[in-house]
Design a protein around this motif. Sequence first.
Motif, PDB file in Angstrom:
ATOM      1  N   ALA A  33       0.854  -1.182   0.000  1.00 39.70           N
ATOM      2  CA  ALA A  33       0.000   0.000   0.000  1.00 39.70           C
ATOM      3  C   ALA A  33       0.891   1.233   0.000  1.00 39.70           C
ATOM      4  O   ALA A  33       1.957   1.240   0.621  1.00 39.70           O
ATOM      5  N   THR A  50      -4.509   6.840   0.809  1.00 39.21           N
ATOM      6  CA  THR A  50      -3.821   5.554   0.696  1.00 39.21           C
ATOM      7  C   THR A  50      -4.407   4.783  -0.467  1.00 39.21           C
ATOM      8  O   THR A  50      -5.630   4.789  -0.660  1.00 39.21           O
ATOM      9  N   SER A  52      -4.364   0.866  -1.650  1.00 40.11           N
ATOM     10  CA  SER A  52      -3.978  -0.436  -1.147  1.00 40.11           C
ATOM     11  C   SER A  52      -3.450  -1.320  -2.273  1.00 40.11           C
ATOM     12  O   SER A  52      -3.432  -0.927  -3.444  1.00 40.11           O
TER      13      SER A  52
END
Length: 113
Positions: A33, A50, A52
């Motif tokens: 990630a 973020t 992943s």
Amino acid sequence: QVQLVESGGGLVQARGSLRLSCAASGISISSVAMVWYRQTPGEQREWLATISRDGTANYIHSAKGRFTISRDIAKNTVYLQVDSLKPEDTAMYYCRVFGEQYWGQGTQVTVSS
């Protein structure tokens, strides 16, 4: 050796857009990630988004709608598209491998009003 190199920052007028890049080497971004943060002088780094391993994106609530994280696995590069820039978006922007202490050197974004 893992290296992250951010680029794409600069001086932009309010309401403009930028696409920040984070080129990774020594690690495959498809296996981890990746995270974008920003920091202003005297403040702690702020998590923004973020992406992943499966490509799912998550954002800090305040970033939803204006920030878009994406990646190009073939280029081993992660991006952060920032739209409708505001002066308060002025900061150094960093990428990081989630859960690891691999950081880039940052790219400066300055938004003029």
